[in-house]
Design a protein around this motif. Sequence first.
Motif, PDB file in Angstrom:
ATOM      1  N   MET A   1       0.842  -1.190   0.000  1.00 58.71           N
ATOM      2  CA  MET A   1       0.000   0.000   0.000  1.00 58.71           C
ATOM      3  C   MET A   1       0.875   1.237   0.000  1.00 58.71           C
ATOM      4  O   MET A   1       2.049   1.199   0.353  1.00 58.71           O
ATOM      5  CB  MET A   1      -0.927   0.000   1.218  1.00 58.71           C
ATOM      6  N   THR A   2       0.249   2.348  -0.402  1.00 54.22           N
ATOM      7  CA  THR A   2       0.960   3.618  -0.382  1.00 54.22           C
ATOM      8  C   THR A   2       0.711   4.373   0.918  1.00 54.22           C
ATOM      9  O   THR A   2       1.400   5.336   1.214  1.00 54.22           O
ATOM     10  CB  THR A   2       0.506   4.503  -1.553  1.00 54.22           C
ATOM     11  N   MET A   3      -0.270   3.938   1.693  1.00 54.23           N
ATOM     12  CA  MET A   3      -0.767   4.719   2.826  1.00 54.23           C
ATOM     13  C   MET A   3       0.062   4.540   4.086  1.00 54.23           C
ATOM     14  O   MET A   3       0.437   3.429   4.441  1.00 54.23           O
ATOM     15  CB  MET A   3      -2.207   4.289   3.128  1.00 54.23           C
ATOM     16  N   ASN A   4       0.337   5.658   4.757  1.00 58.39           N
ATOM     17  CA  ASN A   4       0.893   5.605   6.097  1.00 58.39           C
ATOM     18  C   ASN A   4      -0.243   5.370   7.100  1.00 58.39           C
ATOM     19  O   ASN A   4      -1.406   5.667   6.812  1.00 58.39           O
ATOM     20  CB  ASN A   4       1.612   6.917   6.439  1.00 58.39           C
ATOM     21  N   LEU A   5       0.114   4.857   8.268  1.00 62.01           N
ATOM     22  CA  LEU A   5      -0.901   4.578   9.284  1.00 62.01           C
ATOM     23  C   LEU A   5      -1.043   5.773  10.222  1.00 62.01           C
ATOM     24  O   LEU A   5      -0.710   5.712  11.405  1.00 62.01           O
ATOM     25  CB  LEU A   5      -0.542   3.301  10.048  1.00 62.01           C
ATOM     26  N   ASN A   6      -1.555   6.873   9.654  1.00 61.37           N
ATOM     27  CA  ASN A   6      -1.804   8.077  10.441  1.00 61.37           C
ATOM     28  C   ASN A   6      -3.198   8.602  10.091  1.00 61.37           C
ATOM     29  O   ASN A   6      -3.919   8.001   9.281  1.00 61.37           O
ATOM     30  CB  ASN A   6      -0.725   9.136  10.201  1.00 61.37           C
ATOM     31  N   LYS A   7      -3.600   9.706  10.671  1.00 64.09           N
ATOM     32  CA  LYS A   7      -4.957  10.201  10.461  1.00 64.09           C
ATOM     33  C   LYS A   7      -5.171  10.769   9.063  1.00 64.09           C
ATOM     34  O   LYS A   7      -6.199  10.536   8.429  1.00 64.09           O
ATOM     35  CB  LYS A   7      -5.309  11.264  11.509  1.00 64.09           C
ATOM     36  N   SER A   8      -4.202  11.529   8.558  1.00 62.34           N
ATOM     37  CA  SER A   8      -4.414  12.228   7.300  1.00 62.34           C
ATOM     38  C   SER A   8      -4.441  11.284   6.095  1.00 62.34           C
ATOM     39  O   SER A   8      -5.155  11.545   5.122  1.00 62.34           O
ATOM     40  CB  SER A   8      -3.336  13.291   7.099  1.00 62.34           C
ATOM     41  N   SER A   9      -3.681  10.197   6.145  1.00 67.66           N
ATOM     42  CA  SER A   9      -3.600   9.324   4.977  1.00 67.66           C
ATOM     43  C   SER A   9      -4.957   8.756   4.553  1.00 67.66           C
ATOM     44  O   SER A   9      -5.337   8.869   3.387  1.00 67.66           O
ATOM     45  CB  SER A   9      -2.599   8.194   5.226  1.00 67.66           C
ATOM     46  N   PRO A  10      -5.728   8.143   5.446  1.00 69.36           N
ATOM     47  CA  PRO A  10      -7.038   7.639   5.007  1.00 69.36           C
ATOM     48  C   PRO A  10      -8.082   8.720   4.815  1.00 69.36           C
ATOM     49  O   PRO A  10      -9.054   8.521   4.079  1.00 69.36           O
ATOM     50  CB  PRO A  10      -7.436   6.680   6.131  1.00 69.36           C
ATOM     51  N   ASP A  11      -7.923   9.865   5.453  1.00 67.36           N
ATOM     52  CA  ASP A  11      -8.947  10.916   5.415  1.00 67.36           C
ATOM     53  C   ASP A  11      -8.767  11.905   4.275  1.00 67.36           C
ATOM     54  O   ASP A  11      -9.743  12.279   3.614  1.00 67.36           O
ATOM     55  CB  ASP A  11      -8.964  11.682   6.738  1.00 67.36           C
ATOM     56  N   ASP A  12      -7.531  12.354   4.052  1.00 64.93           N
ATOM     57  CA  ASP A  12      -7.309  13.521   3.197  1.00 64.93           C
ATOM     58  C   ASP A  12      -6.243  13.309   2.130  1.00 64.93           C
ATOM     59  O   ASP A  12      -5.753  14.293   1.559  1.00 64.93           O
ATOM     60  CB  ASP A  12      -6.897  14.730   4.055  1.00 64.93           C
ATOM     61  N   ALA A  13      -5.865  12.078   1.849  1.00 66.88           N
ATOM     62  CA  ALA A  13      -4.805  11.834   0.867  1.00 66.88           C
ATOM     63  C   ALA A  13      -5.275  10.826  -0.173  1.00 66.88           C
ATOM     64  O   ALA A  13      -6.136   9.982   0.093  1.00 66.88           O
ATOM     65  CB  ALA A  13      -3.540  11.320   1.555  1.00 66.88           C
TER      66      ALA A  13
END
Length: 205
Positions: A1-13
């Motif tokens: 996956m490209t996503m980091n495990l933080n708040k912004s990645s699933p919400d705003d990226a």
Amino acid sequence: MTMNLNKSSPDDAREFLAIDDDAADVAEAKAIFLADYATTLITPTGDLVVSGFNARPDLAALIGTATKSLDIEVEEFSDTDKNGIVDAVVAVANAGIPVHVVIANTSLDTTGPAAISDVKAAHGIVVMSGGTSTGSTSTNPYIAGKTILIDCVTGTCARGYVGSENFTANSLGYNRELGVILSNAAELGKVYTAMSSDYSHGTPQ
């Protein structure tokens, strides 16, 4: 996956994630994880795209298979190493194949301008899209995804890549990064839809 495990990645990226249930791929990923956990060396030999081992040649080879179109979306685009990502993209564009590259709305690193210039000189199109890393929303996401799509002229793609590797010398050569090359047309179509939206809202560079 490209996503980091933080708040912004699933919400705003803009991120891309793929579930890989190939037993050999899973075993290789597990072996890499266990080696990192134990701080021991490992030399991956499977099909996963692994930075420091096969990432640059495998992704350059994938790009080179394009015969109808090449679409790339990536946070950082600056791998100007010989026979690297930029050289591969330029070769496809020079062959007269439509090339579209979407990059993140952020400051370019030292070789970023040269990478963009090389692609444009070969008649490829590069756009900067999305919100900034500190000013993005779900409707205007920060471009954090890293993906390559091959021959999507009708919205159905022949092959593609999703992974954590940015297209920089550091990410491809020295980080611990993993990715997968896949050919599931339905799943790649989802990526293409998102990328097409980001491209349409982009600013030409």
